[in-house]
Write a protein that holds these residues in place. Structure first.
Motif, mmCIF file in Angstrom:
data_model
loop_
_atom_site.group_PDB
_atom_site.id
_atom_site.type_symbol
_atom_site.label_atom_id
_atom_site.label_comp_id
_atom_site.label_asym_id
_atom_site.label_seq_id
_atom_site.Cartn_x
_atom_site.Cartn_y
_atom_site.Cartn_z
ATOM 1 N N UNK A 71 41.959 37.725 38.989
ATOM 2 C CA UNK A 71 43.128 38.594 38.914
ATOM 3 C C UNK A 71 43.239 39.593 40.046
ATOM 4 N N UNK A 72 42.430 39.424 41.096
ATOM 5 C CA UNK A 72 42.422 40.382 42.208
ATOM 6 C C UNK A 72 43.799 40.514 42.856
ATOM 7 N N UNK A 73 44.568 39.446 42.929
ATOM 8 C CA UNK A 73 45.882 39.503 43.577
ATOM 9 C C UNK A 73 46.819 40.495 42.884
ATOM 10 N N UNK A 74 46.653 40.680 41.564
ATOM 11 C CA UNK A 74 47.520 41.596 40.811
ATOM 12 C C UNK A 74 46.715 42.663 40.067
ATOM 13 N N UNK A 75 45.585 43.081 40.628
ATOM 14 C CA UNK A 75 44.703 44.002 39.916
ATOM 15 C C UNK A 75 45.395 45.304 39.531
ATOM 16 N N UNK A 76 46.290 45.793 40.381
ATOM 17 C CA UNK A 76 46.930 47.084 40.081
ATOM 18 C C UNK A 76 47.806 47.017 38.836
ATOM 19 N N UNK A 77 48.364 45.849 38.539
ATOM 20 C CA UNK A 77 49.205 45.697 37.360
ATOM 21 C C UNK A 77 48.422 45.204 36.141
ATOM 22 N N UNK A 78 47.376 44.419 36.350
ATOM 23 C CA UNK A 78 46.748 43.702 35.252
ATOM 24 C C UNK A 78 45.424 44.283 34.739
ATOM 25 N N UNK A 79 44.644 44.944 35.571
ATOM 26 C CA UNK A 79 43.310 45.355 35.168
ATOM 27 C C UNK A 79 43.338 46.612 34.312
ATOM 28 N N UNK A 80 42.458 46.655 33.311
ATOM 29 C CA UNK A 80 42.291 47.854 32.487
ATOM 30 C C UNK A 80 41.595 48.931 33.316
ATOM 31 N N UNK A 81 41.665 50.150 32.836
ATOM 32 C CA UNK A 81 40.991 51.256 33.520
ATOM 33 C C UNK A 81 39.490 50.983 33.610
ATOM 34 N N UNK A 82 38.874 50.561 32.507
ATOM 35 C CA UNK A 82 37.429 50.345 32.533
ATOM 36 C C UNK A 82 37.036 49.196 33.453
ATOM 37 N N UNK A 83 37.865 48.158 33.554
ATOM 38 C CA UNK A 83 37.557 47.083 34.493
ATOM 39 C C UNK A 83 37.628 47.613 35.918
ATOM 40 N N UNK A 84 38.609 48.442 36.217
ATOM 41 C CA UNK A 84 38.722 49.022 37.557
ATOM 42 C C UNK A 84 37.486 49.855 37.891
ATOM 43 N N UNK A 85 37.091 50.700 36.944
ATOM 44 C CA UNK A 85 35.946 51.578 37.174
ATOM 45 C C UNK A 85 34.670 50.749 37.324
ATOM 46 N N UNK A 86 34.464 49.754 36.450
ATOM 47 C CA UNK A 86 33.274 48.922 36.520
ATOM 48 C C UNK A 86 33.218 48.169 37.846
ATOM 49 N N UNK A 87 34.349 47.582 38.240
ATOM 50 C CA UNK A 87 34.372 46.800 39.482
ATOM 51 C C UNK A 87 34.182 47.694 40.704
ATOM 52 N N UNK A 88 34.723 48.897 40.662
ATOM 53 C CA UNK A 88 34.495 49.829 41.769
ATOM 54 C C UNK A 88 33.021 50.165 41.866
ATOM 55 N N UNK A 89 32.434 50.506 40.752
ATOM 56 C CA UNK A 89 31.041 50.947 40.720
ATOM 57 C C UNK A 89 30.075 49.828 41.092
ATOM 58 N N UNK A 90 30.366 48.586 40.673
ATOM 59 C CA UNK A 90 29.404 47.501 40.865
ATOM 60 C C UNK A 90 29.704 46.563 42.022
ATOM 61 N N UNK A 91 30.982 46.445 42.385
ATOM 62 C CA UNK A 91 31.348 45.484 43.420
ATOM 63 C C UNK A 91 32.063 46.155 44.592
ATOM 64 N N UNK A 92 32.639 47.314 44.356
ATOM 65 C CA UNK A 92 33.372 48.004 45.424
ATOM 66 C C UNK A 92 34.847 47.661 45.448
#
Length: 150
Positions: A71-92
């Protein structure tokens, strides 16, 4: 280069430093905020002697909580807050922009805050994370790696 040891205690040289495969994975987890699996993959790429010696299972890596590429192509519309935070913290990926005042509008944050503000406040202050449990804030334990203390 291999310096003996076995499994995840196998020593390898990387970038002028000698450490065990295990210590390198753990350092990446704590200092670059990578998931165990992402840290292990990076160590295997950077230090080939660890390949075949130290598996992700040997390190105790669990499946990543979120697939940060799906879902990276539409992450701003589709990802939950916690998925955003987790992916930032663990993958960048999907790191929040800020700063934001997490007290302003707190009484009605679900309806009044933008997704960027929710993500930033969840990431930095554990507020606005939605119905999911708050995301833990990093590790306060100090770590020494190759003479550097964090």
């Amino acid at each position: 280069d291999c310096h003996g040891g076995q499994g995840c205690d196998t020593m390898c040289d990387y970038n002028g430093h000698t450490t065990s495969c295990r210590d390198r994975v753990e350092w990446l987890e704590h200092n670059e905020h990578k998931s165990c699996g992402a840290a292990h993959a990076k160590v295997i790429a950077e230090c080939p002697v660890c390949r075949g010696q130290c598996s992700s299972e040997d390190m105790g890596c669990q499946e990543d909580e979120y697939d940060c590429h799906s879902g990276w192509a539409n992450w701003e519309q589709e990802w939950s807050v916690n998925k955003r935070v987790w992916c930032c913290r663990h993958v960048g990926n999907a790191c929040p922009e800020g700063p934001h005042d997490c007290e302003a509008g707190w009484a009605n944050w679900q309806n009044s805050w933008s997704m960027k503000k929710k993500t930033w406040c969840c990431f930095h202050q554990g507020k606005g994370c939605g119905d999911e449990p708050p995301v833990e804030h990093g590790c306060d334990t100090s770590c020494d790696y190759n003479g550097h203390s964090t």
